[in-house]
Design a protein around this motif. Structure first.
Motif, mmCIF file in Angstrom:
data_model
loop_
_atom_site.group_PDB
_atom_site.id
_atom_site.type_symbol
_atom_site.label_atom_id
_atom_site.label_comp_id
_atom_site.label_asym_id
_atom_site.label_seq_id
_atom_site.Cartn_x
_atom_site.Cartn_y
_atom_site.Cartn_z
ATOM 1 N N THR A 1 0.885 -1.170 0.072
ATOM 2 C CA THR A 1 0.157 0.062 -0.034
ATOM 3 C C THR A 1 0.810 1.353 0.216
ATOM 4 O O THR A 1 0.031 2.322 -0.068
ATOM 5 N N THR A 2 2.308 1.017 0.103
ATOM 6 C CA THR A 2 2.921 2.480 0.361
ATOM 7 C C THR A 2 2.891 3.442 -0.936
ATOM 8 O O THR A 2 2.445 4.466 -0.643
ATOM 9 N N ARG B 1 -0.740 4.996 -0.868
ATOM 10 C CA ARG B 1 -0.753 6.126 0.347
ATOM 11 C C ARG B 1 -0.274 7.543 -0.285
ATOM 12 O O ARG B 1 -1.026 8.263 0.024
ATOM 13 N N GLN C 1 -2.337 10.920 -1.058
ATOM 14 C CA GLN C 1 -1.732 12.375 -0.399
ATOM 15 C C GLN C 1 -1.591 13.414 -1.247
ATOM 16 O O GLN C 1 -1.724 14.387 -1.003
ATOM 17 N N LEU D 1 -6.945 0.008 -2.304
ATOM 18 C CA LEU D 1 -6.316 0.633 -0.665
ATOM 19 C C LEU D 1 -7.357 0.613 0.271
ATOM 20 O O LEU D 1 -6.948 0.190 1.396
ATOM 21 N N MET E 1 -6.557 -1.451 3.727
ATOM 22 C CA MET E 1 -6.528 -0.641 4.757
ATOM 23 C C MET E 1 -7.470 -1.460 5.847
ATOM 24 O O MET E 1 -7.352 -1.618 7.283
#
Length: 177
Positions: free
Chosen positions: A123-124, A127, A131, A143, A147
Motif C-alpha cells: 500500500t505504500t 498512500r 496524499q 487501498l 486498510m
C-alpha cells in the motif's frame, strides 16, 4: 558421553592479537577439552533452554559461545532431527521441543508483523498517491480494502494463543476481493 555446560567467553590479548577463549562451568577450556569427545558421535551446541542451535560430527567445527555442548551416539539421533529450532537436548537425549505459552504468543505476533509488513509494502505507493491526490479510482478502492485488512490484523486478539492448537486456530483476516 561428554557434556560441557554453560560456557562463558572472554577475549584475551595474546601479543596484540585478540583471542576468544571459552570455558565451561567447571573452568575446562573448550579447545583443550575437544580431545575427550568421541570421533563417531554427533556433537550438539544447545542453549540454556535446551534448544539445539548447532551440530557436527567433528567437534572442532563447533563453537560453544554462551551455550553448552554434548555428544550423542549416532543410534540415539531421532528420525527427522534437524537444525530448525524445533529440537532440544534435555541433558540425556534429543527430543522435540515443547514451546511455552509466551513463545506461542510471540510466534503469533511475529506472523502478524510479517502480514502487516507485506500489507505496508503493497500500500505504500497508493498512500503517497492518495496524499498527492493523484490516485486512480481503482487503486483507491484497493487501498480501502487493504486498510480494512490492516485494521483487522491490528485488532486481532492473540492473547489466547498459548499452545499449538490455539496457534493453528487463529482466524487470520482475509483480504476482501
Amino acid at each position: 558421553m561428554v557434556i560441557m555446560r554453560n560456557f562463558t567467553v572472554k577475549n584475551i590479548d595474546l601479543n596484540g592479537l585478540l583471542i576468544a577463549v571459552a570455558t565451561d562451568e567447571t573452568g575446562a577450556d573448550w579447545y583443550a577439552s575437544q580431545k575427550f569427545f568421541q570421533p563417531d558421535t554427533l556433537k550438539l551446541v544447545f542453549e540454556k533452554n535446551g534448544v539445539i542451535v548447532s551440530m557436527h560430527h567433528d567437534v572442532s567445527a563447533l563453537w560453544p559461545g554462551e551455550g553448552s555442548v554434548a555428544e550423542v551416539a549416532t543410534e540415539n539421533i531421532p528420525d527427522g532431527f534437524c537444525l530448525n529450532g524445533k529440537w532440544v537436548f534435555d541433558g540425556i537425549q534429543i527430543k522435540p521441543r515443547t514451546y511455552t505459552a509466551a513463545e506461542w504468543q510471540k510466534k503469533a505476533d511475529e506472523q502478524r508483523q510479517v502480514l502487516l509488513k507485506e500489507a505496508a509494502a503493497t500500500t505504500t505507493d497508493w498512500r503517497t498517491e492518495l496524499q498527492l491526490d493523484v490516485i486512480a479510482e481503482d487503486d483507491k478502492v484497493s487501498l480501502i480494502k487493504w486498510m480494512a485488512y490492516i485494521k483487522e490484523l491490528k485488532e486481532l486478539n492473540l492473547n489466547n494463543v498459548t499452545n499449538e492448537g490455539a496457534y493453528n486456530k487463529i482466524a487470520w483476516p482475509k483480504l476482501e476481493s
